[in-house]
Design a protein around this motif. Structure first.
Motif, mmCIF file in Angstrom:
data_model
loop_
_atom_site.group_PDB
_atom_site.id
_atom_site.type_symbol
_atom_site.label_atom_id
_atom_site.label_comp_id
_atom_site.label_asym_id
_atom_site.label_seq_id
_atom_site.Cartn_x
_atom_site.Cartn_y
_atom_site.Cartn_z
ATOM 1 N N GLY A 40 43.337 22.563 44.813
ATOM 2 C CA GLY A 40 44.626 23.087 45.253
ATOM 3 C C GLY A 40 45.795 22.252 44.777
ATOM 4 N N THR A 86 50.895 30.233 43.739
ATOM 5 C CA THR A 86 50.369 31.051 44.842
ATOM 6 C C THR A 86 48.934 30.663 45.167
ATOM 7 N N ILE A 87 48.117 30.534 44.139
ATOM 8 C CA ILE A 87 46.712 30.150 44.338
ATOM 9 C C ILE A 87 46.638 28.791 45.018
ATOM 10 N N LEU A 108 47.543 28.882 48.836
ATOM 11 C CA LEU A 108 46.470 29.524 49.600
ATOM 12 C C LEU A 108 45.203 28.675 49.602
ATOM 13 N N LEU A 133 45.698 25.636 51.976
ATOM 14 C CA LEU A 133 45.640 26.066 53.374
ATOM 15 C C LEU A 133 44.276 26.632 53.763
ATOM 16 N N VAL A 178 43.256 29.876 52.996
ATOM 17 C CA VAL A 178 43.509 31.256 53.412
ATOM 18 C C VAL A 178 42.946 32.199 52.352
ATOM 19 N N PHE A 179 42.214 33.228 52.779
ATOM 20 C CA PHE A 179 41.587 34.188 51.859
ATOM 21 C C PHE A 179 40.746 33.459 50.803
ATOM 22 N N SER A 180 40.067 32.440 51.229
ATOM 23 C CA SER A 180 39.411 31.507 50.305
ATOM 24 C C SER A 180 38.527 32.151 49.242
ATOM 25 N N VAL A 191 40.781 33.919 46.713
ATOM 26 C CA VAL A 191 41.653 32.963 46.034
ATOM 27 C C VAL A 191 40.858 32.143 45.017
ATOM 28 N N SER A 237 39.734 25.125 57.674
ATOM 29 C CA SER A 237 40.639 25.997 56.922
ATOM 30 C C SER A 237 41.315 26.980 57.884
ATOM 31 N N ASP A 270 41.288 30.074 57.327
ATOM 32 C CA ASP A 270 40.341 31.181 57.429
ATOM 33 C C ASP A 270 39.536 31.084 58.721
#
Length: 130
Positions: free
Chosen positions: A14, A62-63, A66, A69, A71-73, A76, A123, A125
């Motif tokens: 990330g 954006t990737i 996310l 964080l 999110v939507f792992s 992503v 996460s 998620d």
């Protein structure tokens, strides 16, 4: 893979994407000109390179947010992997062999993140699941 090791690996990926996107976004036009210049002698048409050169920093940024964080792992991670494949393809077309190992390492880290997604317990998620 345990949850702490997974978090560490996810943050490594990330932060790398974050850094790439962060430094390119403020100078988007200059980055686009640099990239289109590098691809001017490749077989890729300019009308593909130019939109990609503008979309890449946005995608990276954006990737990264996310991914950091969590999110939507799964989605992503796959999106990041697709970006890396596109970059690797372009790198090969312009014969920039020095950049390829770094891109391959990024892709392998994303593959590991996807393989061990069950360890993604630290996460957002997981927070949203509760």
């Amino acid at each position: 893979m345990n949850d702490i090791a997974y978090l560490m690996l996810r943050l490594v990926a990330g932060i790398s994407f974050f850094g790439h996107g962060l430094v390119r976004l403020p100078k988007l036009n200059a980055f686009s000109q640099w990239m289109t210049g590098n691809f001017s002698k490749s077989m890729l048409p300019q009308n593909l390179v130019t939109p990609f050169s503008y979309a890449l920093p946005v995608a990276e940024f954006t990737i990264d947010i996310l991914l950091i964080l969590g999110v939507f792992s799964p989605k992503v991670i796959i999106a990041g992997w697709v970006v890396m494949l596109l970059l690797m393809f372009g790198t090969c077309l312009i014969e920039n062999w020095e950049a390829l190992p770094s891109q391959m390492i990024h892709a392998i880290i994303l593959i590991a993140l996807y393989q061990f997604i069950a360890a993604n317990s630290i996460s957002l998620d997981q927070l949203f699941k509760k």
